[in-house]
Design an enzyme around this catalytic site. Structure first.
Site, PDB file in Angstrom:
ATOM      1  N   ASP A   1     -12.984  45.723  20.585  1.00 62.20           N
ATOM      2  CA  ASP A   1     -12.306  44.589  21.210  1.00 62.20           C
ATOM      3  C   ASP A   1     -10.813  44.878  21.094  1.00 62.20           C
ATOM      4  O   ASP A   1     -10.209  44.636  20.046  1.00 62.20           O
ATOM      5  CB  ASP A   1     -12.665  43.283  20.510  1.00 62.20           C
TER       6      ASP A   1
ATOM      7  N   GLU B   1     -14.384  46.383  25.595  1.00 60.91           N
ATOM      8  CA  GLU B   1     -14.248  45.201  26.444  1.00 60.91           C
ATOM      9  C   GLU B   1     -13.116  45.404  27.444  1.00 60.91           C
ATOM     10  O   GLU B   1     -12.062  45.940  27.117  1.00 60.91           O
ATOM     11  CB  GLU B   1     -13.982  43.958  25.595  1.00 60.91           C
TER      12      GLU B   1
ATOM     13  N   ASP C   1     -12.376  38.818  15.938  1.00 66.28           N
ATOM     14  CA  ASP C   1     -12.152  40.117  16.583  1.00 66.28           C
ATOM     15  C   ASP C   1     -13.290  41.088  16.284  1.00 66.28           C
ATOM     16  O   ASP C   1     -13.746  41.813  17.168  1.00 66.28           O
ATOM     17  CB  ASP C   1     -10.810  40.708  16.138  1.00 66.28           C
TER      18      ASP C   1
END
Length: 184
Positions: free
Chosen positions: A15, A75, A147
């Site tokens: 991420d 992502e 996160d």
């Protein structure tokens, strides 16, 4: 097939973020998912942009060397309200992808919508729902940080059959009532 000749697969989810880049490593053996590691790479706000990008790159390169994942998933960042923030986030994402590719990994890419759909069943789930489902799916004793949970969720989405943006389906992807659907 993994490095041990069996059917297990180590997947590293990322991420990306300029201040905090989350990572999550899982192992898939058949249909079973196991938690291996997760955490965050943090940069110092007072450092220059190149120094911060270098921290992300080095941190991920070291993670790959230490944990030897077979695949990676990152992502995708979409435009948000502030164009400058979007550009900076894109640079952090680029540093992460460069580290993974330099380490010899292919990179699958997923939208937040795809990740949430795969993990929660709702493409518009909030962060708390993602954290809770990641905890349940990996049998963790507590919710991971936001996160790390997003990174683990990205790895889980990849493990559940996704092979990156556009490779899940043979048709165009659309959002309908918070769900990712194929076709019109």
């Amino acid at each position: 097939m993994s490095r041990d000749g069996g059917t297990s697969l180590r997947i590293l989810g990322i991420d990306p973020g300029l201040r905090v880049t989350g990572f999550g490593l899982i192992e898939k053996a058949g249909q079973r998912l196991s938690y291996l590691a997760s955490g965050c790479i943090r940069t110092l706000r007072e450092d220059s942009l190149p120094a911060r990008l270098g921290t992300i790159h080095r941190g991920l390169h070291e993670l790959v060397a230490r944990h030897q994942p077979d695949q990676s998933a990152v992502e995708i960042i979409f435009v948000n309200v502030n164009p400058q923030s979007t550009l900076l986030l894109g640079q952090a994402r680029g540093a992460a992808i460069a580290a993974l590719v330099a380490s010899g990994l292919e990179v699958a890419e997923y939208t937040a919508l795809q990740v949430k759909q795969a993990v929660v069943g709702n493409g518009h789930a909030d962060k708390l729902q993602v954290q809770h489902m990641v905890r349940r799916l990996l049998s963790l004793p507590s919710d991971p940080s936001p996160d790390a949970a997003d990174a683990l969720a990205c790895a889980i989405a990849h493990a559940h059959g996704g092979q990156g943006l556009g490779r899940w389906s043979s048709g165009p992807l659309h959002v309908r009532k918070g769900r990712l659907v194929v076709g019109k």
